[in-house]
Design a protein around this motif. Structure first.
Motif, PDB file in Angstrom:
ATOM      1  N   PHE A  16      -3.215   8.532  -1.598  1.00  0.00           N
ATOM      2  CA  PHE A  16      -2.718   9.844  -1.212  1.00  0.00           C
ATOM      3  C   PHE A  16      -3.785  10.985  -1.377  1.00  0.00           C
ATOM      4  O   PHE A  16      -3.791  11.751  -0.498  1.00  0.00           O
ATOM      5  N   LEU A  17      -4.332  10.876  -2.466  1.00  0.00           N
ATOM      6  CA  LEU A  17      -5.400  11.947  -2.395  1.00  0.00           C
ATOM      7  C   LEU A  17      -6.505  11.982  -1.710  1.00  0.00           C
ATOM      8  O   LEU A  17      -7.112  12.823  -1.151  1.00  0.00           O
ATOM      9  N   ALA A  18      -7.052  10.583  -1.282  1.00  0.00           N
ATOM     10  CA  ALA A  18      -8.040  10.304  -0.120  1.00  0.00           C
ATOM     11  C   ALA A  18      -7.546  10.938   1.227  1.00  0.00           C
ATOM     12  O   ALA A  18      -8.399  11.493   1.907  1.00  0.00           O
ATOM     13  N   VAL A  19      -6.292  10.705   1.526  1.00  0.00           N
ATOM     14  CA  VAL A  19      -5.866  11.110   2.630  1.00  0.00           C
ATOM     15  C   VAL A  19      -5.481  12.690   2.877  1.00  0.00           C
ATOM     16  O   VAL A  19      -6.128  13.420   3.870  1.00  0.00           O
ATOM     17  N   ARG A  20      -5.235  13.275   1.575  1.00  0.00           N
ATOM     18  CA  ARG A  20      -5.118  14.785   1.608  1.00  0.00           C
ATOM     19  C   ARG A  20      -6.326  15.428   1.820  1.00  0.00           C
ATOM     20  O   ARG A  20      -6.194  16.339   2.432  1.00  0.00           O
ATOM     21  N   THR A  48       5.757   0.085   1.334  1.00  0.00           N
ATOM     22  CA  THR A  48       6.055   0.503  -0.117  1.00  0.00           C
ATOM     23  C   THR A  48       5.362   1.734  -0.626  1.00  0.00           C
ATOM     24  O   THR A  48       4.737   2.332   0.178  1.00  0.00           O
ATOM     25  N   THR A  49       5.560   2.191  -2.020  1.00  0.00           N
ATOM     26  CA  THR A  49       4.894   3.071  -2.370  1.00  0.00           C
ATOM     27  C   THR A  49       3.453   3.262  -2.374  1.00  0.00           C
ATOM     28  O   THR A  49       2.839   2.110  -2.909  1.00  0.00           O
ATOM     29  N   PRO A  50       2.641   3.989  -1.992  1.00  0.00           N
ATOM     30  CA  PRO A  50       1.163   4.183  -1.814  1.00  0.00           C
ATOM     31  C   PRO A  50       0.711   4.482  -3.175  1.00  0.00           C
ATOM     32  O   PRO A  50       1.352   5.223  -4.012  1.00  0.00           O
ATOM     33  N   ASP A  51      -0.576   4.161  -3.407  1.00  0.00           N
ATOM     34  CA  ASP A  51      -1.195   4.493  -4.526  1.00  0.00           C
ATOM     35  C   ASP A  51      -1.505   5.993  -4.829  1.00  0.00           C
ATOM     36  O   ASP A  51      -1.800   6.508  -3.363  1.00  0.00           O
ATOM     37  N   ILE A  52      -1.543   6.658  -5.758  1.00  0.00           N
ATOM     38  CA  ILE A  52      -1.788   8.023  -5.910  1.00  0.00           C
ATOM     39  C   ILE A  52      -3.226   8.360  -5.457  1.00  0.00           C
ATOM     40  O   ILE A  52      -3.524   9.389  -4.758  1.00  0.00           O
ATOM     41  N   ASN A  53      -4.290   7.207  -5.485  1.00  0.00           N
ATOM     42  CA  ASN A  53      -5.575   7.492  -4.988  1.00  0.00           C
ATOM     43  C   ASN A  53      -5.693   7.480  -3.470  1.00  0.00           C
ATOM     44  O   ASN A  53      -6.337   8.103  -2.761  1.00  0.00           O
ATOM     45  N   PHE A  77      14.430   2.096 -10.588  1.00  0.00           N
ATOM     46  CA  PHE A  77      14.864   3.079 -10.585  1.00  0.00           C
ATOM     47  C   PHE A  77      14.006   4.181 -11.323  1.00  0.00           C
ATOM     48  O   PHE A  77      13.737   5.374 -10.844  1.00  0.00           O
ATOM     49  N   GLY A  78      13.727   3.661 -12.443  1.00  0.00           N
ATOM     50  CA  GLY A  78      12.820   4.610 -13.489  1.00  0.00           C
ATOM     51  C   GLY A  78      11.234   5.067 -12.883  1.00  0.00           C
ATOM     52  O   GLY A  78      10.917   5.898 -12.810  1.00  0.00           O
ATOM     53  N   ILE A  79      11.022   3.746 -12.106  1.00  0.00           N
ATOM     54  CA  ILE A  79       9.562   3.884 -11.609  1.00  0.00           C
ATOM     55  C   ILE A  79       9.837   5.111 -10.121  1.00  0.00           C
ATOM     56  O   ILE A  79       8.800   5.492 -10.006  1.00  0.00           O
ATOM     57  N   ILE A  80      10.760   4.862  -9.543  1.00  0.00           N
ATOM     58  CA  ILE A  80      10.964   5.665  -8.141  1.00  0.00           C
ATOM     59  C   ILE A  80      11.010   6.868  -8.799  1.00  0.00           C
ATOM     60  O   ILE A  80      10.426   7.770  -8.170  1.00  0.00           O
ATOM     61  N   LYS A  81      11.700   7.462 -10.011  1.00  0.00           N
ATOM     62  CA  LYS A  81      11.877   8.633 -10.263  1.00  0.00           C
ATOM     63  C   LYS A  81      10.603   9.275 -10.710  1.00  0.00           C
ATOM     64  O   LYS A  81      10.090  10.174 -10.374  1.00  0.00           O
ATOM     65  N   LYS A  82       9.829   8.432 -11.327  1.00  0.00           N
ATOM     66  CA  LYS A  82       8.668   8.868 -12.001  1.00  0.00           C
ATOM     67  C   LYS A  82       7.441   8.950 -10.612  1.00  0.00           C
ATOM     68  O   LYS A  82       6.573   9.898 -10.903  1.00  0.00           O
ATOM     69  N   ASP A  83       7.570   8.182  -9.761  1.00  0.00           N
ATOM     70  CA  ASP A  83       6.754   8.332  -8.567  1.00  0.00           C
ATOM     71  C   ASP A  83       7.204   9.533  -7.796  1.00  0.00           C
ATOM     72  O   ASP A  83       6.210  10.269  -7.207  1.00  0.00           O
ATOM     73  N   VAL A  84       8.203  10.123  -7.665  1.00  0.00           N
ATOM     74  CA  VAL A  84       8.773  11.128  -7.189  1.00  0.00           C
ATOM     75  C   VAL A  84       7.932  12.269  -7.933  1.00  0.00           C
ATOM     76  O   VAL A  84       7.374  13.403  -7.268  1.00  0.00           O
ATOM     77  N   GLU A  85       8.075  12.232  -9.175  1.00  0.00           N
ATOM     78  CA  GLU A  85       7.544  13.294  -9.916  1.00  0.00           C
ATOM     79  C   GLU A  85       5.994  13.369  -9.976  1.00  0.00           C
ATOM     80  O   GLU A  85       5.347  14.477  -9.730  1.00  0.00           O
ATOM     81  N   LEU A  86       5.508  12.291  -9.753  1.00  0.00           N
ATOM     82  CA  LEU A  86       3.840  12.168  -9.938  1.00  0.00           C
ATOM     83  C   LEU A  86       3.496  12.851  -8.430  1.00  0.00           C
ATOM     84  O   LEU A  86       2.618  13.475  -8.491  1.00  0.00           O
ATOM     85  N   PHE A  87       4.160  12.540  -7.358  1.00  0.00           N
ATOM     86  CA  PHE A  87       3.585  12.644  -6.016  1.00  0.00           C
ATOM     87  C   PHE A  87       3.782  14.430  -5.834  1.00  0.00           C
ATOM     88  O   PHE A  87       3.189  15.231  -5.117  1.00  0.00           O
ATOM     89  N   ARG A  88       4.812  14.815  -6.381  1.00  0.00           N
ATOM     90  CA  ARG A  88       5.347  16.275  -6.519  1.00  0.00           C
ATOM     91  C   ARG A  88       3.957  17.126  -7.299  1.00  0.00           C
ATOM     92  O   ARG A  88       3.629  18.082  -6.843  1.00  0.00           O
TER      93      ARG A  88
END
Length: 248
Positions: free
Chosen positions: A45-49, A38-43, A74-85
């Motif tokens: 991602f940042l820790a892995v980066r 499932t979608t990972p937490d932004i934190n 779908f709204g959540i999916i779109k916002k997550d795409v924008e967030l990780f971008r």
């Protein structure tokens, strides 16, 4: 084999570091790999980066289960795409289907726009789509870069004949990323049969919990799953696949 892609599928910092150490040249980062991701937490991602230098594609999947989403999902999916971008992900791994099993083109077009200059992989929604060849063409028309697929079977070995057809029909316009059950024992045959050059695996092994005190009769989730086993990528498992790819 030259110009191969070895993608490590990971859901922790520890697994990400191990995948890179084993020779993965790209990551798919997710959460909850045990249920397909499932979608990972932004934190996360940042820790892995901070810890790895290879490319990171992020799975965007708001829940376990099918890929036919409500408007809110779908709204959540779109916002997550924008967030990780916004936070510098190299790519996103997405997929939305209609109830009839076809790719939801209007929604996918919205997500492609949201992805901007990130790379886009169509995830294993492809494997439960009604017509794999039409979905392949739709993905081409959307200018999706990669399709992650097992050949519409539970394992890529079972789906190897369809995978070979997909690689042929992709004709270099879209990359066919072989996943689900990739391992060193079958890799040479899989590469020979499918002609694929991109492979996706977790290389996971069971790691015992650090807990010394264990309340064995309480389950936080599915009773069949031990609370005291952690699944992590093993660098050695990734390295075995890397060595075979380099030798082909």
């Amino acid at each position: 084999m030259k110009d191969y892609i070895l993608e490590g599928c990971v859901d922790s910092v520890e697994s990400a570091v191990a995948a890179q150490a084993g020779g993965a040249n790209r990551l798919e980062l997710c959460a909850n790999l045990i249920i397909g991701g499932t979608t990972p937490d932004i934190n996360l991602f940042l820790a892995v980066r901070e810890k790895v230098s290879i490319k990171i594609n992020v799975l965007i999947r708001p829940r376990f289960g099918d890929f036919c989403y409500t408007d809110d999902e779908f709204g959540i999916i779109k916002k997550d795409v924008e967030l990780f971008r916004k936070h510098g992900a190299d790519g996103v791994v997405i997929g939305v289907l209609k109830a009839d099993g076809s790719l939801d083109l209007p929604k996918m077009k919205e997500l492609m726009e949201a992805a901007g200059d990130m790379s886009v992989t169509l995830h294993r929604a492809f494997d439960v789509s009604k017509d794999p060849f039409q979905t392949l063409q739709d993905a081409k028309d959307l200018h999706i870069g990669t399709i992650l697929t097992s050949g519409q079977k539970n394992t890529c070995y079972e789906g190897r004949q369809l995978l070979a057809q997909l690689v042929e029909k992709a004709a270099g316009e879209i990359d066919i990323l072989v996943g689900s059950g990739v391992n060193s024992a079958q890799l040479s045959e899989m590469a020979a049969v499918t002609k694929a050059k991109s492979f996706h695996l977790s290389g996971k092994v069971n790691v015992e919990s650090a807990m010394t005190y264990r309340k064995e009769d309480v389950s936080m989730g599915l009773p069949l799953m031990s609370e005291f086993i952690i699944y992590r990528t093993d660098a050695g498992e990734i390295a075995k696949v890397r060595d075979i790819l380099q030798s082909l």
